[in-house]
Write an enzyme that holds these catalytic residues in place. Sequence first.
Site, mmCIF file in Angstrom:
data_model
loop_
_atom_site.group_PDB
_atom_site.id
_atom_site.type_symbol
_atom_site.label_atom_id
_atom_site.label_comp_id
_atom_site.label_asym_id
_atom_site.label_seq_id
_atom_site.Cartn_x
_atom_site.Cartn_y
_atom_site.Cartn_z
ATOM 1 C CB THR A 185 17.614 49.455 29.816
ATOM 2 O OG1 THR A 185 18.681 50.279 29.358
ATOM 3 C CG2 THR A 185 18.131 48.058 29.999
ATOM 4 C CD GLU A 332 21.670 47.897 32.786
ATOM 5 O OE1 GLU A 332 21.738 49.086 33.200
ATOM 6 O OE2 GLU A 332 21.653 47.609 31.578
ATOM 7 C CE LYS A 438 38.302 52.414 22.299
ATOM 8 N NZ LYS A 438 37.224 51.587 21.838
ATOM 9 C CD1 TRP A 443 41.249 54.699 24.608
ATOM 10 C CD2 TRP A 443 40.491 54.542 26.717
ATOM 11 N NE1 TRP A 443 40.913 53.396 24.820
ATOM 12 C CE2 TRP A 443 40.447 53.259 26.110
ATOM 13 C CE3 TRP A 443 40.063 54.684 28.031
ATOM 14 C CZ2 TRP A 443 39.979 52.136 26.793
ATOM 15 C CZ3 TRP A 443 39.604 53.571 28.707
ATOM 16 C CH2 TRP A 443 39.557 52.314 28.090
HETATM 17 P P1 AMP Z 1 20.425 54.636 32.253
HETATM 18 O O1 AMP Z 1 20.585 53.167 32.282
HETATM 19 O O2 AMP Z 1 19.594 55.148 31.137
HETATM 20 O O3 AMP Z 1 19.961 55.168 33.555
HETATM 21 O O4 AMP Z 1 21.870 55.254 31.980
HETATM 22 C C1 AMP Z 1 22.934 55.004 32.839
HETATM 23 C C2 AMP Z 1 24.174 55.648 32.297
HETATM 24 O O5 AMP Z 1 24.110 57.076 32.430
HETATM 25 C C3 AMP Z 1 25.409 55.269 33.085
HETATM 26 O O6 AMP Z 1 25.898 54.013 32.699
HETATM 27 C C4 AMP Z 1 26.342 56.418 32.738
HETATM 28 O O7 AMP Z 1 26.932 56.244 31.470
HETATM 29 C C5 AMP Z 1 25.407 57.599 32.645
HETATM 30 N N1 AMP Z 1 25.428 58.346 33.914
HETATM 31 C C6 AMP Z 1 24.578 58.249 34.941
HETATM 32 N N2 AMP Z 1 24.908 59.113 35.913
HETATM 33 C C7 AMP Z 1 26.018 59.777 35.496
HETATM 34 C C8 AMP Z 1 26.852 60.789 36.045
HETATM 35 N N3 AMP Z 1 26.602 61.333 37.219
HETATM 36 N N4 AMP Z 1 27.909 61.204 35.309
HETATM 37 C C9 AMP Z 1 28.177 60.670 34.104
HETATM 38 N N5 AMP Z 1 27.413 59.734 33.525
HETATM 39 C C10 AMP Z 1 26.354 59.277 34.211
#
Ligand code: AMP
Length: 543
Positions: A185, A332, A438, A443
Site C-alpha cells: 500500500t 490493512e 484546519k 476542522w
Molecule cells: P485503501 O487502503 O487504498 O483501500 O484505502 C482505504 C481508505 O479509503 C480508508 O482509510 C478511507 O480513508 C477510504 N475509504 C474507504 N471506504 C470509504 C468509505 N466508504 N467512505 C469514505 N472513505 C472510505
Amino acid sequence: MQRDKSMTAAPPHTQLLIGQLLAAPAGHNPDQTIHDGFGNHHTYRQFHTRVRKLAAGLLNLGLGQGSTIAVMDWDSPRYLECFFAVPMLGATLHTINIRLSPEQVLYTINHAEDDAVLCHVDFLPLLLPLLPKVHRPLRLILMADEPCAVPQGFDAEYEKLLADQRPDVSFPELPEDTRATLFYTTGTTGDPKGVSYSHRQLVLHTLALAAGLGTVPGAGGLKRDDVYMPITPLFHVHGWGFPYVATFLGIKQIYPGRYEPGRLLALIAEQGVTFSHCVPTILAMLLSAPGVAEIDLSRWKVLIGGAALSDGLALQARARGIDVHAAYGMSETCPFVTVADMACSQASADIAVRTATGRPAPLVEVRVVDEKMNDIPHDGRSTGEVITRAPWLTDGYLKNSAGTEELWRGGWLHTGDVGHMSANGTLRITDRLKDIIKSGGEWVSSLTLENLVSTVPGLQEVAAVGIPDSRWGERPVLVTVILGEVSVEQDLRNCLDRAIDAGIIPKWAAPDRIYQVDSLPRTSVGKIDKKLIRKLLAEGVIS
Ligand code: AMP
C-alpha cells in the site's frame, strides 16, 4: 484448551485454510461457470483441476511451501486460480499493483523477496527492464489471452505449463497462520508498505463478508443466485476479498480483463452481471460512458468502497435503477469493516443510509476516539479517529516495526480516518486525518463539502482540499471538473449558501475559491489523489 480423553480420535486442530473454501462449490455447483472478458469460460469442476495443475506446475519449477510468487495480470480467471493454488501450496501470493511506478514495482519485488513472477504480456515493458535490478533469482511465467512468443529467460507460458501437468498434486497440511497473501500500500510518504494476511484471516474474512452482506435485509447483498464481476482490481486488497467469497458461494463469476468502460458495460448486459464493487470514480466513469443509456442496469447491485459515496453519485446511480451501497475498509483491514445497512432505512433516509459508511461487520469492533483513545459520544455529530479490531486485521507491515507500532497503538488498529457514530451504531467517515482542512483551529470536513455540492447538475467531479493561509493556517478550496462548457460556479456557491443557512456547515467553512480543471489526478487504485492536488495548487499548476 483442556481436551476430553474420550475424544482423542478427533484431530487436535482443524485449521482454517484457503483450500477449504473450495469444498462447498465443488460439491454443490460443479457445473457453474467462471468467465473471462473475451467469451471463454470453464466450469468450477474444471477450475478445480486447473488449480491443481497450476500447483503441480509451480512445484515442478521448484516453487512451493515458503516461496513468494508474484502476479502481474489484469482481472482474469487465471488470477483467481493463483488466489487458490499459490496459498494452498504454502506459498505467499504477492499481488503486484501494476499501476505503481517502475521504481516502486522493483522495490516491492525486492522487498517481498519474490521467487517468481507470473506476468501478463501487457506488463512485459514494465517488468523486463527491472529484471537486472532484482536481487534474487526469479522464475518467470508468461500469461497471455492469445498465443504469443515467450520471451527469452522465461520458464514457461501459463496455459502450456498447466497443459503439461497431472492434477494429482497433494497440498501440504499447513498451520492456519501461514502467510497466504502479500501486497503493498502506498501512503502519503515513504516507500510502499507490505501488508499480509494468513489463511485463517482470509477464511474468517470470507465468512464474515458472506454473512455481513448476505443477511442484511432490504437491498444490496451478495446471494448465491448473483452473477459477480469485480471492478476493483484483484491487486487492490485481493479484490476486497470478493473473489474468495464468490468462489466459496459457487456463483457465476466474470473476470473482465483490463477495465474498458465499453467492455464492462457489454459484459454486464451479456452475462447478466448482478453484483460488482468499485471505487466511486469508476462508477462515475461508467455512468457517463458512451452507450450507457442503452444498457439495463436495473438488476445491478454495486458496493462502493475505497472512498466516500456522495449523495450526487448515489442519486445518479439510483436514477438508473442501480442498487448502490457504501462499505468501508482499508488495505490493512483485509478490508471489510462496515457496510451500509438498509434495515435502518426509512424511505426518506434512503440515500443517507446507502451512503453512510454503515454498521460494523460480524466480529468487528469499531470505536471513535479522541487523541487519548477515550470514546466519543455516539451522537451522529462528534468526530474522532476510527479505530478497530477484528480477527482478520493485518498483524502489521512487513519488515517495518515502527510502522506496525504506529498502526497498532494501544492494541487497536488506527485507521487514520475521522468519523462519527450515531446512536444506532452507524458510522460515517468525514475525512482522512491527512486530508482534514484546519482553518482557524477548527476542522472543516472535506467529505462534507464534497457531498454537499455533489448534487449540483453539471458537476462531474470535485475535491475539497486545504491550502496554506497566513491568517487561518489553512483555507478550503474546491477543485472541480465540469461537464460541458457552462460554468456552474454560481450554482455551487448557491448550494453552499443554502447549507450555511440550514446550519449544515458554518459560514467560515465555505471554500474561498472554486477552481475548474479538465480532470482530477488519480492514485494507483483509481481514487482522487488529494496529495497531488495540493501539490499542483501549491506549484500554481492549478490556478
Ligand atoms: P485503501 O487502503 O487504498 O483501500 O484505502 C482505504 C481508505 O479509503 C480508508 O482509510 C478511507 O480513508 C477510504 N475509504 C474507504 N471506504 C470509504 C468509505 N466508504 N467512505 C469514505 N472513505 C472510505
